[in-house]
Design a protein around this motif. Structure first.
Motif, PDB file in Angstrom:
ATOM      1  N   TYR A 268     -32.741 -63.367  71.814  1.00  0.00           N
ATOM      2  CA  TYR A 268     -33.751 -62.346  72.098  1.00  0.00           C
ATOM      3  C   TYR A 268     -33.935 -62.122  73.593  1.00  0.00           C
ATOM      4  CZ  TYR A 268     -34.731 -63.825  67.334  1.00  0.00           C
ATOM      5  OH  TYR A 268     -34.602 -64.179  66.026  1.00  0.00           O
ATOM      6  N   GLU A 269     -33.536 -63.110  74.400  1.00  0.00           N
ATOM      7  CA  GLU A 269     -33.665 -63.011  75.849  1.00  0.00           C
ATOM      8  C   GLU A 269     -32.368 -63.446  76.500  1.00  0.00           C
ATOM      9  OE1 GLU A 269     -37.013 -65.061  77.354  1.00  0.00           O
ATOM     10  OE2 GLU A 269     -38.370 -64.260  75.848  1.00  0.00           O
ATOM     11  N   LEU A 270     -32.208 -63.115  77.767  1.00  0.00           N
ATOM     12  CA  LEU A 270     -30.979 -63.421  78.482  1.00  0.00           C
ATOM     13  C   LEU A 270     -30.679 -64.922  78.441  1.00  0.00           C
ATOM     14  CD1 LEU A 270     -28.794 -61.988  80.107  1.00  0.00           C
ATOM     15  CD2 LEU A 270     -30.120 -62.446  82.172  1.00  0.00           C
ATOM     16  N   ALA A 271     -31.701 -65.754  78.589  1.00  0.00           N
ATOM     17  CA  ALA A 271     -31.489 -67.203  78.612  1.00  0.00           C
ATOM     18  C   ALA A 271     -30.857 -67.707  77.322  1.00  0.00           C
ATOM     19  CB  ALA A 271     -32.818 -67.923  78.861  1.00  0.00           C
ATOM     20  N   ASP A 272     -31.084 -67.004  76.206  1.00  0.00           N
ATOM     21  CA  ASP A 272     -30.566 -67.453  74.909  1.00  0.00           C
ATOM     22  C   ASP A 272     -29.047 -67.414  74.851  1.00  0.00           C
ATOM     23  OD1 ASP A 272     -33.204 -67.684  74.141  1.00  0.00           O
ATOM     24  OD2 ASP A 272     -33.252 -65.774  73.083  1.00  0.00           O
ATOM     25  N   LEU A 273     -28.405 -66.558  75.633  1.00  0.00           N
ATOM     26  CA  LEU A 273     -26.953 -66.420  75.572  1.00  0.00           C
ATOM     27  C   LEU A 273     -26.249 -67.696  76.004  1.00  0.00           C
ATOM     28  CD1 LEU A 273     -26.357 -62.792  76.898  1.00  0.00           C
ATOM     29  CD2 LEU A 273     -26.914 -63.563  74.599  1.00  0.00           C
TER      30      LEU A 273
ATOM     31  N   GLN B  39     -18.481 -62.338  83.719  1.00  0.00           N
ATOM     32  CA  GLN B  39     -19.074 -62.030  85.021  1.00  0.00           C
ATOM     33  C   GLN B  39     -20.602 -62.096  84.938  1.00  0.00           C
ATOM     34  OE1 GLN B  39     -17.290 -58.142  85.778  1.00  0.00           O
ATOM     35  NE2 GLN B  39     -16.125 -58.996  87.481  1.00  0.00           N
ATOM     36  N   GLY B  40     -21.151 -61.544  83.875  1.00  0.00           N
ATOM     37  CA  GLY B  40     -22.601 -61.504  83.708  1.00  0.00           C
ATOM     38  C   GLY B  40     -23.220 -62.851  83.411  1.00  0.00           C
ATOM     39  N   MET B  41     -22.396 -63.840  83.032  1.00  0.00           N
ATOM     40  CA  MET B  41     -22.939 -65.158  82.691  1.00  0.00           C
ATOM     41  C   MET B  41     -23.599 -65.841  83.890  1.00  0.00           C
ATOM     42  SD  MET B  41     -22.860 -65.762  79.515  1.00  0.00           S
ATOM     43  CE  MET B  41     -23.186 -67.516  79.418  1.00  0.00           C
TER      44      MET B  41
ATOM     45  N   GLN C 163     -25.834 -64.465  85.726  1.00  0.00           N
ATOM     46  CA  GLN C 163     -27.243 -64.140  85.539  1.00  0.00           C
ATOM     47  C   GLN C 163     -27.828 -64.900  84.347  1.00  0.00           C
ATOM     48  OE1 GLN C 163     -25.170 -61.050  86.397  1.00  0.00           O
ATOM     49  NE2 GLN C 163     -25.713 -62.020  88.310  1.00  0.00           N
ATOM     50  N   VAL C 164     -27.004 -65.098  83.301  1.00  0.00           N
ATOM     51  CA  VAL C 164     -27.469 -65.832  82.120  1.00  0.00           C
ATOM     52  C   VAL C 164     -27.836 -67.260  82.508  1.00  0.00           C
ATOM     53  CG1 VAL C 164     -26.786 -66.773  79.880  1.00  0.00           C
ATOM     54  CG2 VAL C 164     -26.177 -64.430  80.481  1.00  0.00           C
ATOM     55  N   LEU C 165     -26.970 -67.901  83.277  1.00  0.00           N
ATOM     56  CA  LEU C 165     -27.227 -69.289  83.686  1.00  0.00           C
ATOM     57  C   LEU C 165     -28.472 -69.369  84.550  1.00  0.00           C
ATOM     58  CD1 LEU C 165     -23.545 -70.379  84.447  1.00  0.00           C
ATOM     59  CD2 LEU C 165     -24.962 -71.074  82.507  1.00  0.00           C
ATOM     60  N   LYS C 166     -28.677 -68.345  85.386  1.00  0.00           N
ATOM     61  CA  LYS C 166     -29.880 -68.331  86.216  1.00  0.00           C
ATOM     62  C   LYS C 166     -31.126 -68.191  85.338  1.00  0.00           C
ATOM     63  CE  LYS C 166     -32.141 -66.045  90.068  1.00  0.00           C
ATOM     64  NZ  LYS C 166     -32.062 -65.099  91.183  1.00  0.00           N
ATOM     65  N   ALA C 167     -31.053 -67.297  84.335  1.00  0.00           N
ATOM     66  CA  ALA C 167     -32.191 -67.105  83.433  1.00  0.00           C
ATOM     67  C   ALA C 167     -32.474 -68.374  82.643  1.00  0.00           C
ATOM     68  CB  ALA C 167     -31.906 -65.940  82.487  1.00  0.00           C
ATOM     69  N   LYS C 168     -31.400 -69.051  82.208  1.00  0.00           N
ATOM     70  CA  LYS C 168     -31.563 -70.287  81.432  1.00  0.00           C
ATOM     71  C   LYS C 168     -32.212 -71.368  82.296  1.00  0.00           C
ATOM     72  CE  LYS C 168     -29.004 -73.368  78.361  1.00  0.00           C
ATOM     73  NZ  LYS C 168     -29.889 -73.168  77.218  1.00  0.00           N
ATOM     74  N   LYS C 169     -31.790 -71.432  83.567  1.00  0.00           N
ATOM     75  CA  LYS C 169     -32.375 -72.421  84.480  1.00  0.00           C
ATOM     76  C   LYS C 169     -33.861 -72.144  84.694  1.00  0.00           C
ATOM     77  CE  LYS C 169     -31.788 -74.453  89.072  1.00  0.00           C
ATOM     78  NZ  LYS C 169     -31.094 -74.357  90.374  1.00  0.00           N
ATOM     79  N   GLU C 170     -34.204 -70.853  84.872  1.00  0.00           N
ATOM     80  CA  GLU C 170     -35.616 -70.488  85.042  1.00  0.00           C
ATOM     81  C   GLU C 170     -36.431 -70.890  83.820  1.00  0.00           C
ATOM     82  OE1 GLU C 170     -36.044 -66.372  85.869  1.00  0.00           O
ATOM     83  OE2 GLU C 170     -35.267 -66.504  87.890  1.00  0.00           O
ATOM     84  N   ALA C 171     -35.848 -70.648  82.629  1.00  0.00           N
ATOM     85  CA  ALA C 171     -36.558 -70.950  81.386  1.00  0.00           C
ATOM     86  C   ALA C 171     -36.777 -72.452  81.229  1.00  0.00           C
ATOM     87  CB  ALA C 171     -35.777 -70.407  80.193  1.00  0.00           C
TER      88      ALA C 171
END
Length: 430
Positions: free
Chosen positions: A233-238, A261-263, A265-273
């Motif tokens: 549901y959110e970028l971090a979930d990927l 390439q977009g991962m 940003q995913v890793l950054k979102a996951k770290k924030e979460a």
């Protein structure tokens, strides 16, 4: 041979003579040498100042869009067709299958230009200059300025570079809130620095974008429904997707490249979460609930604060703008300390002190906020049916009973993580 054979060598441009003659230029650029360009910059004299030559190549390497890059090589008439093949950036061109290229039906002169473009594509790949585009909506959302999108469009801004042409009077028509104006100043200052460095596609962000905007920026919006069914549901979930689940999305070669390439940003979102147990964008309301500050949400919205991070732009002497009651002010101060230190332990201690969540006294709003922070809000009615009304109730479920919750694959992974964190917290305070 490609331009990369000589030009990608370390210090290749520094070693050039001054001025640069035609033979030297051809030797360096090889297939990327363009007669029309050369005649333009030399004025027919047969040579050009070294710095002018380097600047022309630098500009060519930093095209602001796929369209602009294709215009450089005079094949911009192919834009729509290439986009239909999932081409997004210059380096995608050299990954096209031969059978796809043959379908294009290139004419004689187009074939010459195409050869130069392919050589340049390989060169950009060789020097690792390979970033996905950063469209206006992605740039705005990363600075939490997405509310301004319609106003900017009405002013005629359709790419982020257009923002540079806005005067202060133009910007005033956007009616920015207090904190939006501060972020706008930071964002436009950074944008100017990037443009001076010819870096139109810088992929460093002020914050991670939403899943919807991320997919749109990579032209992967058709994955929205499949990802939803997987529980993303959110970028971090990927970041929770395994190889099998990723394969089920059926990405072609170029789509998979853009995904990878977009991962970043995913890793950054996951770290924030993970840092505070919550993903900011979706759970600002949940965070306010957990600190019993939900009454302030409309006031924060008026100031332009949409996620926790935005509140850090408020100076302590401006806290009065929030019109807090005495105990709200104390809790807000505790929340800001926890946020500024990015300290999970500190956050849990302060939360435990301020809400008796673990002794069964947590109210529904806090439980809902907790579910939202783990992106498990869809399960709330099912949990209610099972008789789970606070976090602690879930500890009574045996692992072999988790199937009763009817979770999607990624929900199950997040639920497992939530239960581990909950058990650790419970053990700490019991």
């Amino acid at each position: 041979p490609t331009m990369g054979a000589a030009a990608s060598a370390p210090g290749a441009f520094d070693k050039l003579p001054d001025p640069v003659d035609e033979a030297t230029a051809i030797n360096l650029l090889d297939k990327c040498f363009d007669r029309a360009d050369w005649e333009t910059i030399t004025g027919g004299t047969g040579s050009v100042a070294k710095q002018t030559f380097i600047t022309v190549v630098t500009v060519r390497n930093h095209a602001p869009s796929l369209r602009a890059w294709l215009e450089f090589w005079r094949i911009d008439e192919l834009l729509e067709m290439l986009e239909s093949l999932d081409v997004m950036s210059p380096t995608d061109l050299c990954l096209l299958e031969e059978k796809e290229i043959s379908k294009i039906g290139l004419k004689t002169v187009q074939q010459k230009h195409w050869g130069k473009a392919i050589a340049h594509s390989k060169y950009l790949e060789a020097i690792h200059f390979d970033k996905p585009p950063v469209p206006l909506h992605l740039w705005l959302e990363s600075w939490r300025l997405h509310r301004l999108k319609k106003g900017l469009f009405d002013l005629g801004c359709d790419v982020k570079e257009d923002v540079i042409d806005l005067t202060d009077a133009d910007a005033n028509t956007l009616n920015m809130k207090l904190l939006e104006a501060r972020r706008w100043k930071q964002a436009t200052t950074q944008l100017m620095k990037l443009l001076r460095a010819f870096d139109f596609n810088d992929n460093s962000r002020n914050s991670a974008p939403s899943l919807e905007t991320w997919l749109l920026s990579l032209k992967l919006e058709e994955l929205t429904d499949p990802l939803t069914m997987l529980g993303a549901y959110e970028l971090a979930d990927l970041g929770d997707l395994d190889d099998r689940e990723l394969a089920s999305l059926g990405l072609n070669k170029l789509q998979r490249k853009h995904w990878d390439q977009g991962m970043l940003q995913v890793l950054k979102a996951k770290k924030e979460a993970e840092l505070d147990g919550k993903n900011d964008d979706a759970t600002f309301r949940g965070w306010l609930e957990s600190w019993r500050l939900l009454r302030l949400e409309p006031i924060m919205d008026e100031l332009g604060a949409y996620v926790q991070q935005d509140l850090l732009d408020l100076e302590p002497n401006e806290y009065s703008l929030l019109k807090m009651r005495p105990l709200e002010a104390k809790r807000f101060e505790g929340a800001m300390i926890a946020r500024k230190h990015w300290d999970m332990g500190m956050l849990q201690v302060l939360k435990a002190k301020n809400e008796a969540a673990l002794d069964g006294k947590a109210d529904d709003a806090t439980f809902r906020g907790w579910l939202e922070s783990w992106r498990l809000l869809r399960l709330e009615p099912i949990m209610d049916e099972l008789g789970a009304y606070v976090q602690q109730d879930l500890l009574d479920l045996e692992p072999n009973e988790y199937s009763l919750l009817k979770m999607r694959p990624l929900e199950a992974k997040r639920f497992e993580g939530a239960m581990i964190a909950l058990e650790e917290e419970f053990n700490q305070w019991s």
